[in-house]
Design a protein around this motif. Structure first.
Motif, PDB file in Angstrom:
ATOM      1  N   SER A  61      40.861  55.405  26.986  1.00 37.16           N
ATOM      2  CA  SER A  61      40.564  56.462  27.959  1.00 37.16           C
ATOM      3  C   SER A  61      40.215  55.864  29.315  1.00 37.16           C
ATOM      4  N   LEU A  62      39.432  54.767  29.309  1.00 37.73           N
ATOM      5  CA  LEU A  62      39.082  54.127  30.565  1.00 37.73           C
ATOM      6  C   LEU A  62      40.306  53.545  31.253  1.00 37.73           C
ATOM      7  N   ALA A  63      41.190  52.920  30.476  1.00 34.21           N
ATOM      8  CA  ALA A  63      42.397  52.334  31.057  1.00 34.21           C
ATOM      9  C   ALA A  63      43.291  53.415  31.657  1.00 34.21           C
ATOM     10  N   PHE A  64      43.403  54.551  30.973  1.00 32.97           N
ATOM     11  CA  PHE A  64      44.225  55.639  31.503  1.00 32.97           C
ATOM     12  C   PHE A  64      43.599  56.218  32.766  1.00 32.97           C
ATOM     13  N   TYR A  65      42.276  56.405  32.743  1.00 33.89           N
ATOM     14  CA  TYR A  65      41.600  56.959  33.918  1.00 33.89           C
ATOM     15  C   TYR A  65      41.688  56.014  35.109  1.00 33.89           C
ATOM     16  N   ALA A  66      41.643  54.704  34.844  1.00 35.93           N
ATOM     17  CA  ALA A  66      41.696  53.739  35.950  1.00 35.93           C
ATOM     18  C   ALA A  66      43.067  53.670  36.593  1.00 35.93           C
ATOM     19  N   THR A  67      44.135  53.905  35.832  1.00 35.76           N
ATOM     20  CA  THR A  67      45.492  53.759  36.353  1.00 35.76           C
ATOM     21  C   THR A  67      46.204  55.085  36.586  1.00 35.76           C
ATOM     22  N   CYS A  68      45.544  56.228  36.362  1.00 37.90           N
ATOM     23  CA  CYS A  68      46.211  57.516  36.554  1.00 37.90           C
ATOM     24  C   CYS A  68      46.327  57.821  38.057  1.00 37.90           C
ATOM     25  N   ASP A  69      46.990  58.926  38.349  1.00 38.79           N
ATOM     26  CA  ASP A  69      47.264  59.278  39.743  1.00 38.79           C
ATOM     27  C   ASP A  69      46.111  60.019  40.414  1.00 38.79           C
ATOM     28  N   SER A  70      44.986  60.117  39.786  1.00 35.96           N
ATOM     29  CA  SER A  70      43.846  60.798  40.414  1.00 35.96           C
ATOM     30  C   SER A  70      43.386  60.020  41.648  1.00 35.96           C
ATOM     31  N   PRO A  71      42.966  60.710  42.720  1.00 34.61           N
ATOM     32  CA  PRO A  71      42.588  59.998  43.954  1.00 34.61           C
ATOM     33  C   PRO A  71      41.361  59.126  43.749  1.00 34.61           C
ATOM     34  N   ALA A  72      41.359  57.965  44.377  1.00 37.25           N
ATOM     35  CA  ALA A  72      40.233  57.035  44.293  1.00 37.25           C
ATOM     36  C   ALA A  72      39.326  57.207  45.504  1.00 37.25           C
ATOM     37  N   ASP A  73      38.020  56.991  45.299  1.00 39.33           N
ATOM     38  CA  ASP A  73      37.060  57.068  46.395  1.00 39.33           C
ATOM     39  C   ASP A  73      37.156  55.854  47.318  1.00 39.33           C
ATOM     40  N   ASN A  74      37.557  54.725  46.765  1.00 39.68           N
ATOM     41  CA  ASN A  74      37.750  53.525  47.573  1.00 39.68           C
ATOM     42  C   ASN A  74      38.548  52.525  46.749  1.00 39.68           C
ATOM     43  N   SER A  75      39.277  51.690  47.413  1.00 38.94           N
ATOM     44  CA  SER A  75      40.065  50.670  46.718  1.00 38.94           C
ATOM     45  C   SER A  75      40.359  49.545  47.699  1.00 38.94           C
ATOM     46  N   GLY A  76      40.542  48.329  47.128  1.00 33.59           N
ATOM     47  CA  GLY A  76      40.846  47.175  47.960  1.00 33.59           C
ATOM     48  C   GLY A  76      40.475  45.871  47.256  1.00 33.59           C
ATOM     49  N   PHE A  77      40.813  44.771  47.893  1.00 32.09           N
ATOM     50  CA  PHE A  77      40.516  43.455  47.328  1.00 32.09           C
ATOM     51  C   PHE A  77      39.094  43.045  47.691  1.00 32.09           C
ATOM     52  N   LEU A  78      38.394  42.512  46.688  1.00 34.33           N
ATOM     53  CA  LEU A  78      37.059  41.938  46.867  1.00 34.33           C
ATOM     54  C   LEU A  78      36.991  40.608  46.107  1.00 34.33           C
ATOM     55  N   TYR A  79      36.066  39.788  46.528  1.00 35.04           N
ATOM     56  CA  TYR A  79      35.828  38.521  45.822  1.00 35.04           C
ATOM     57  C   TYR A  79      34.613  38.707  44.911  1.00 35.04           C
ATOM     58  N   LYS A  80      34.833  38.428  43.628  1.00 35.66           N
ATOM     59  CA  LYS A  80      33.782  38.626  42.635  1.00 35.66           C
ATOM     60  C   LYS A  80      33.317  37.257  42.114  1.00 35.66           C
ATOM     61  N   ARG A  81      32.003  37.050  42.149  1.00 32.75           N
ATOM     62  CA  ARG A  81      31.448  35.800  41.632  1.00 32.75           C
ATOM     63  C   ARG A  81      31.297  35.884  40.124  1.00 32.75           C
ATOM     64  N   GLY A  82      31.688  34.826  39.433  1.00 30.67           N
ATOM     65  CA  GLY A  82      31.616  34.815  37.989  1.00 30.67           C
ATOM     66  C   GLY A  82      30.187  34.779  37.472  1.00 30.67           C
ATOM     67  N   GLU A  83      30.018  35.206  36.206  1.00 24.87           N
ATOM     68  CA  GLU A  83      28.675  35.241  35.621  1.00 24.87           C
ATOM     69  C   GLU A  83      28.207  33.842  35.243  1.00 24.87           C
ATOM     70  N   ARG A  84      29.082  33.027  34.658  1.00 30.74           N
ATOM     71  CA  ARG A  84      28.711  31.662  34.258  1.00 30.74           C
ATOM     72  C   ARG A  84      29.007  30.670  35.367  1.00 30.74           C
ATOM     73  N   HIS A  85      30.184  30.809  35.964  1.00 33.39           N
ATOM     74  CA  HIS A  85      30.571  29.901  37.044  1.00 33.39           C
ATOM     75  C   HIS A  85      30.379  30.626  38.375  1.00 33.39           C
ATOM     76  N   THR A  86      29.887  29.927  39.333  1.00 35.36           N
ATOM     77  CA  THR A  86      29.573  30.524  40.626  1.00 35.36           C
ATOM     78  C   THR A  86      30.778  30.635  41.545  1.00 35.36           C
TER      79      THR A  86
END
Length: 254
Positions: free
Chosen positions: A7-32
């Motif tokens: 359900s989450l995968a379908f909701y994330a990729t469906c055609d419903s409008p997104a509030d925001n989207s774009g590329f971000l840099y995410k720091r890893g939990e174990r590796h910085t």
């Protein structure tokens, strides 16, 4: 909290409008180290993918009970999503520009249901103050609108009764037919009000009489023979006057 992956995968990729989207840099939990991910914000769920065209998200962050704040990091334009609790994880993200960072911080701060609840309460408070202000401006306090209740029989508003017969003059209704209104006197003596302030009836039409041969005739009108005699008499007089006028125009004969 249990989540259905499909359900989450379908909701994330469906055609419903997104509030925001774009590329971000995410720091890893174990590796910085920071990894570039594609983020999609829908409601209070922040999905992130490895690539923009990925079919399934790598993970999801439920934005409830958290704070979004700026943080110091080796990567520029960084901000953090902090959850309450000692064992809760803190997500550190970084944008590619100052404008993108401000846009994401604003969107993430308004994504939770707690924020929406505060907004609704503030709007309800403003609406209540507006109602009280309007009630005070109208000269008195009014109770807030509630369920409809029938009025008691004694408090019903009654409209003024109209006359059963509208006053008329000479068989035609007058414009100012309001009871008690002043009207100009009728020079003909007809219409108006009588001694008891009631409208006078229109004058009766002339009666018609029936002759001996059964034909109806008016009381004041003559017979056809009388009309013919009068017509001939006046025609002769008009012809005589016309002849005299023509002779005067020609002048006296020599």
């Amino acid at each position: 909290m249990k989540l259905n992956e499909r359900s989450l995968a379908f909701y994330a990729t469906c055609d419903s409008p997104a509030d925001n989207s774009g590329f971000l840099y995410k720091r890893g939990e174990r590796h910085t180290a920071y990894h570039r991910r594609w983020f999609v914000l829908k409601g209070n769920m922040l999905f992130y993918f490895e690539e923009r065209d990925s079919r399934e998200p790598v993970g999801v962050i439920v934005l409830e009970g958290c704070n979004v704040e700026l943080c110091d990091s080796a990567e520029g334009f960084a901000f953090a999503i902090r959850f309450g609790g000692t064992k809760s994880r803190t997500y550190v993200l970084a944008a590619e520009s100052q404008a993108a960072m401000e846009s994401w911080v604003k969107s993430l701060s308004r994504a939770s249901f707690d924020y929406m609840r505060l907004v609704v309460r503030e709007l309800e408070k403003q609406l209540q103050e507006m109602r009280q202000g309007l009630a005070g401006g109208c000269g008195g306090t009014r109770e807030p609108p509630g369920p409809w209740k029938p009025k008691p029989s004694g408090s019903e508003e009654r409209l003024p009764a109209l006359p059963s017969i509208l006053p008329k003059e000479n068989g035609c209704a007058v414009w100012n037919n309001v009871p008690g209104a002043q009207r100009p006197p009728d020079p003909s003596g007809c219409g108006g009000l009588d001694e008891e302030a009631n409208p006078r009836p229109p004058p009766l039409p002339p009666r018609r009489r029936v002759s001996n041969n059964g034909e109806a005739a008016s009381a004041g009108a003559g017979s056809p023979s009388t009309f013919c005699r009068l017509h001939e008499q006046y025609s002769r007089e008009v012809a005589r006057l016309r002849q005299d006028w023509q002779q005067r125009q020609r002048g006296p004969r020599p």
